[in-house]
Design an enzyme around this catalytic site. Structure first.
Site, PDB file in Angstrom:
ATOM      1  N   ARG A   1       6.915 -11.876  -0.854  1.00 31.23           N
ATOM      2  CA  ARG A   1       5.717 -11.224  -0.302  1.00 31.23           C
ATOM      3  C   ARG A   1       4.412 -11.783  -0.837  1.00 31.23           C
ATOM      4  O   ARG A   1       4.370 -12.459  -1.842  1.00 31.23           O
ATOM      5  CB  ARG A   1       5.774  -9.721  -0.548  1.00 31.23           C
ATOM      6  CG  ARG A   1       5.882  -9.281  -1.992  1.00 31.23           C
ATOM      7  CD  ARG A   1       6.051  -7.752  -2.055  1.00 31.23           C
ATOM      8  NE  ARG A   1       6.142  -7.249  -3.401  1.00 31.23           N
ATOM      9  CZ  ARG A   1       7.291  -7.160  -4.088  1.00 31.23           C
ATOM     10  NH1 ARG A   1       8.427  -7.559  -3.550  1.00 31.23           N
ATOM     11  NH2 ARG A   1       7.290  -6.686  -5.322  1.00 31.23           N
ATOM     12  N   ASP A   2       3.335 -11.458  -0.124  1.00 32.89           N
ATOM     13  CA  ASP A   2       1.939 -11.692  -0.506  1.00 32.89           C
ATOM     14  C   ASP A   2       1.509 -13.162  -0.412  1.00 32.89           C
ATOM     15  O   ASP A   2       1.197 -13.800  -1.434  1.00 32.89           O
ATOM     16  CB  ASP A   2       1.658 -11.140  -1.921  1.00 32.89           C
ATOM     17  CG  ASP A   2       2.192  -9.730  -2.130  1.00 32.89           C
ATOM     18  OD1 ASP A   2       2.277  -8.983  -1.135  1.00 32.89           O
ATOM     19  OD2 ASP A   2       2.546  -9.382  -3.278  1.00 32.89           O
TER      20      ASP A   2
ATOM     21  N   GLU B   1       4.275 -10.896  -7.788  1.00 37.62           N
ATOM     22  CA  GLU B   1       3.543 -10.342  -6.648  1.00 37.62           C
ATOM     23  C   GLU B   1       2.174 -11.004  -6.580  1.00 37.62           C
ATOM     24  O   GLU B   1       1.640 -11.481  -7.589  1.00 37.62           O
ATOM     25  CB  GLU B   1       3.339  -8.832  -6.819  1.00 37.62           C
ATOM     26  CG  GLU B   1       4.608  -8.016  -6.893  1.00 37.62           C
ATOM     27  CD  GLU B   1       4.335  -6.507  -6.831  1.00 37.62           C
ATOM     28  OE1 GLU B   1       4.994  -5.840  -6.027  1.00 37.62           O
ATOM     29  OE2 GLU B   1       3.477  -6.001  -7.581  1.00 37.62           O
TER      30      GLU B   1
ATOM     31  N   TRP C   1      -5.034   7.253  -0.659  1.00 36.44           N
ATOM     32  CA  TRP C   1      -4.534   6.201  -1.544  1.00 36.44           C
ATOM     33  C   TRP C   1      -5.017   4.810  -1.131  1.00 36.44           C
ATOM     34  O   TRP C   1      -4.980   4.446   0.048  1.00 36.44           O
ATOM     35  CB  TRP C   1      -3.015   6.208  -1.514  1.00 36.44           C
ATOM     36  CG  TRP C   1      -2.386   5.000  -2.144  1.00 36.44           C
ATOM     37  CD1 TRP C   1      -2.095   3.808  -1.526  1.00 36.44           C
ATOM     38  CD2 TRP C   1      -1.978   4.853  -3.498  1.00 36.44           C
ATOM     39  NE1 TRP C   1      -1.526   2.933  -2.430  1.00 36.44           N
ATOM     40  CE2 TRP C   1      -1.438   3.557  -3.647  1.00 36.44           C
ATOM     41  CE3 TRP C   1      -2.011   5.700  -4.622  1.00 36.44           C
ATOM     42  CZ2 TRP C   1      -0.942   3.082  -4.859  1.00 36.44           C
ATOM     43  CZ3 TRP C   1      -1.509   5.227  -5.819  1.00 36.44           C
ATOM     44  CH2 TRP C   1      -0.985   3.929  -5.935  1.00 36.44           C
ATOM     45  N   MET C   2      -5.384   3.999  -2.129  1.00 32.67           N
ATOM     46  CA  MET C   2      -5.664   2.574  -1.906  1.00 32.67           C
ATOM     47  C   MET C   2      -4.933   1.778  -2.971  1.00 32.67           C
ATOM     48  O   MET C   2      -4.824   2.214  -4.118  1.00 32.67           O
ATOM     49  CB  MET C   2      -7.168   2.332  -2.019  1.00 32.67           C
ATOM     50  CG  MET C   2      -7.580   0.855  -2.018  1.00 32.67           C
ATOM     51  SD  MET C   2      -9.373   0.630  -2.010  1.00 32.67           S
ATOM     52  CE  MET C   2      -9.807   1.261  -3.623  1.00 32.67           C
TER      53      MET C   2
ATOM     54  N   ASP D   1      -3.872  -2.773  -3.287  1.00 32.24           N
ATOM     55  CA  ASP D   1      -4.412  -4.136  -3.413  1.00 32.24           C
ATOM     56  C   ASP D   1      -5.603  -4.463  -2.493  1.00 32.24           C
ATOM     57  O   ASP D   1      -5.606  -4.069  -1.329  1.00 32.24           O
ATOM     58  CB  ASP D   1      -3.340  -5.181  -3.065  1.00 32.24           C
ATOM     59  CG  ASP D   1      -1.985  -4.906  -3.641  1.00 32.24           C
ATOM     60  OD1 ASP D   1      -1.820  -3.921  -4.377  1.00 32.24           O
ATOM     61  OD2 ASP D   1      -1.065  -5.675  -3.328  1.00 32.24           O
TER      62      ASP D   1
ATOM     63  N   TRP E   1       1.069   6.332  -2.709  1.00 33.69           N
ATOM     64  CA  TRP E   1       1.481   5.179  -1.903  1.00 33.69           C
ATOM     65  C   TRP E   1       2.450   5.632  -0.806  1.00 33.69           C
ATOM     66  O   TRP E   1       3.209   6.576  -0.988  1.00 33.69           O
ATOM     67  CB  TRP E   1       2.161   4.144  -2.819  1.00 33.69           C
ATOM     68  CG  TRP E   1       2.432   2.833  -2.165  1.00 33.69           C
ATOM     69  CD1 TRP E   1       1.552   1.816  -1.989  1.00 33.69           C
ATOM     70  CD2 TRP E   1       3.688   2.407  -1.610  1.00 33.69           C
ATOM     71  NE1 TRP E   1       2.171   0.769  -1.358  1.00 33.69           N
ATOM     72  CE2 TRP E   1       3.476   1.098  -1.105  1.00 33.69           C
ATOM     73  CE3 TRP E   1       4.948   2.985  -1.465  1.00 33.69           C
ATOM     74  CZ2 TRP E   1       4.495   0.366  -0.484  1.00 33.69           C
ATOM     75  CZ3 TRP E   1       5.958   2.268  -0.852  1.00 33.69           C
ATOM     76  CH2 TRP E   1       5.727   0.966  -0.361  1.00 33.69           C
TER      77      TRP E   1
HETATM   78  C1  FRU Z   1       1.273  -5.053  -5.103  1.00 31.72           C
HETATM   79  C2  FRU Z   1       2.151  -4.795  -3.888  1.00 31.72           C
HETATM   80  C3  FRU Z   1       2.372  -6.065  -3.112  1.00 31.72           C
HETATM   81  C4  FRU Z   1       2.693  -5.537  -1.740  1.00 31.72           C
HETATM   82  C5  FRU Z   1       1.805  -4.325  -1.639  1.00 31.72           C
HETATM   83  C6  FRU Z   1       2.395  -3.164  -0.883  1.00 31.72           C
HETATM   84  O1  FRU Z   1       0.661  -3.898  -5.561  1.00 31.72           O
HETATM   85  O2  FRU Z   1       3.375  -4.217  -4.289  1.00 31.72           O
HETATM   86  O3  FRU Z   1       3.372  -6.904  -3.641  1.00 31.72           O
HETATM   87  O4  FRU Z   1       2.415  -6.455  -0.734  1.00 31.72           O
HETATM   88  O5  FRU Z   1       1.518  -3.926  -2.966  1.00 31.72           O
HETATM   89  O6  FRU Z   1       1.475  -2.120  -0.772  1.00 31.72           O
END
Ligand code: FRU
Length: 541
Positions: free
Chosen positions: A145-146, A201, A19-20, A22, A46
């Protein structure tokens, strides 16, 4: 599973297995483009996320490197989540990312390369004082996050970052200031907030020049600059952007058009494209956008085929100086290195309700550039009686629905009898007032005979200015079709799962399904090679 193996792409970046999601921390350093990515080493779904790492000289051919960061501290043990890189004026590289803590709180963490003189940046050090930021009062522990790439404050003495969040249903972007990336002050208020948009996000925030064609480093501001603000909406899994003006003194970004605000207006891509991120490529003075192309089949199928998701072909991003109201996205020019033999068909006349097969050698790996002109007389005299202001790609029945002035375009990944095929097309509507509107759509309704895959019609309006032809470019790569209309004003990425239109059995067609107008098409297509994406013994580099 042989049935599924041909869906693997040939020139889009993806890990060998599993899985990949972001793209993370893209940057250029000492001759190499670095891409980090959200990766689950254990499965094709995921899970507990690690940072995968790959490098490239040209953004097309890639070498997988050892993982950059794994979940190994209390503050990121549930996942090393999305983050961004900042290159400081003295060449230092700062990586900020979100850690999911042992008790499921989202915190921001600092990491940096152990050895800057290593072009491959193999070793990453997590700062001993991590985490550097925890959710502020009033912000939920799972709504923080992010972090973005940092930009300089107006005095140039501090760095700023923004982090997406939400308050009830209002999406917001918080701004922090720091000198050393270790301690931070939160600025008052939000840089921006849009009611009803939910959790933001992967916020991205960057300048675009309204005069030049080159990209801008993230700290640039001034009268010849607009700022793009982008949020990935957790609720509908699409990336929305808006153009606006950034006032660093007030800590506010104001949209040019409030009706096209973040989350309610323009999307980067009307297909499958999410959690994207740009970076400034100081090597070629351009801003490059990466996005995650998700699967639209079942998780069971992903586990069967052993992998899930690809990254988009990196795209340059510039302000559209002609319309003034959108950005332009275009595949980086390096992708053209993969082009080999081309075929060209000029002035193909397509009467109402016609289809024209195009012969090509590698129908599953193509770069297609096509333009269409419509018969002016018929166009002038035509008005849709029930003034079709209500036309919209997703709800108007796809390419089978015939109007007077559309649809016309190409069908890719079709089989011999068109039991499968993905039409990419224009559809023009013209109301009683004579005003024409053009829609650009991708119809997946017949893209696959497989049962458990999403089949929808994607698309949106696209501005077509006086004197312009209807033009599209599509990159076809087995199960991905990335399509750009009018030089990249509207973009659609399709994730499709053909079962018959595979490899050499696939076909390409031009079509005109309009009832009233004839269309003249010109198309050039290149066979696309396969990118070299693999693990390479490090001692041979
Ligand atoms: C977006 C997300 C981000 C988070 C990451 C976790 O796809 O949900 O907000 O940092 O993926 O894998």
């Amino acid at each position: 599973n042989a049935m599924l193996s041909w869906q693997r792409t040939a020139y889009h970046f993806q890990p060998e297995h599993n899985w990949m999601n972001d793209p993370n921390g893209p940057l250029f350093h000492k001759g190499w483009y670095h891409l980090f990515y959200q990766y689950n080493p254990d499965s094709a779904v995921w899970g507990t996320i690690t940072w995968g790492h790959a490098v490239s000289k040209d953004l097309i051919h890639w070498l997988y490197l050892p993982f950059a960061m794994v979940p190994d501290h209390w503050y990121d043990i549930k996942g090393v989540w999305t983050g961004s890189a900042t290159i400081l004026p003295d060449g230092q590289i700062v990586m900020l990312y979100t850690g999911d803590t042992y008790d499921v709180v989202q915190v921001q963490c600092l990491a940096y390369p152990a050895n800057l003189s290593d072009p491959l940046l193999l070793d990453w050090v997590k700062y001993s004082g991590n985490p550097v930021l925890v959710p502020p009062p009033g912000i939920g522990p799972k709504d923080f996050r992010d972090p973005t790439t940092a930009w300089l404050s107006p005095d140039g003495d501090k760095w700023r970052i923004t982090i997406g969040s939400k308050l009830n249903k209002t999406g917001i972007s918080l701004v922090y200031e720091t000198v050393d990336f270790k301690t931070y002050d939160m600025l008052d208020g939000y840089m921006h907030a849009v009611p009803g948009t939910g959790m933001w996000e992967c916020v991205d925030f960057y300048p675009v020049s309204i005069k030049e064609v080159n990209g801008l480093d993230t700290s640039v501001n001034g009268p010849s600059v607009k700022h793009v603000l982008k949020a990935s909406l957790d609720d509908d899994k699409n990336d929305y952007y808006a153009l606006g003006v950034y006032d660093p003194i007030e800590n506010k970004w104001i949209p040019d058009d409030p009706e096209l605000d973040v989350g309610i207006g323009l999307r980067y891509d009307y297909g499958k494209f999410y959690a994207s991120k740009t970076f400034y490529d100081q090597n070629k003075q351009r801003r490059i956008l990466w996005g995650w192309i998700r699967e639209t089949d079942s998780e069971d199928d992903d586990i069967l085929k052993g992998w899930a998701s690809v990254q988009s072909i990196p795209r340059t991003v510039v302000f559209d100086q002609k319309t003034g109201s959108n950005i332009l996205q275009w595949p980086v020019s390096e992708v053209e290195e993969l082009r080999s033999e081309s075929v060209e068909f000029g002035n193909v006349k397509l009467g109402p309700g016609s289809i024209f097969p195009l012969k090509v050698d590698t129908p599953s790996q193509l770069d297609i550039v096509a333009s269409f002109e419509i018969d002016e007389d018929a166009f002038e005299g035509t008005v849709e009686v029930d003034a079709d202001a209500s036309y919209s790609c997703p709800t108007s029945g796809g390419a089978a629905n015939r109007g007077k002035l559309g649809p016309f375009g190409v069908i890719v990944l079709g089989d011999k009898t068109l039991s499968e095929g993905t039409p990419i097309y224009f559809y023009i509507t013209k109301g009683a007032n004579g005003k024409a509107e053009t829609h650009f759509c991708a119809d997946e309704l017949r893209s696959s005979l497989a049962p458990d895959v999403e089949k929808v019609v994607y698309g949106s309006k696209v501005p077509v200015l006086d004197g312009e032809k209807y033009s599209l470019r599509s990159l076809v790569d087995h199960s991905i079709v990335e399509s750009f209309a009018q030089g990249g004003r509207t973009v659609i990425t399709s994730r499709v799962y053909p079962t018959k239109a595979v490899d050499g059995a696939a076909r390409v067609y031009l079509f005109n399904n309009a009832t009233k107008v004839s269309v003249t098409a010109s198309v050039k297509m290149w066979n696309m090679g396969t990118a070299d994406i693999r693990t390479f013994p490090l001692n041979e580099l």
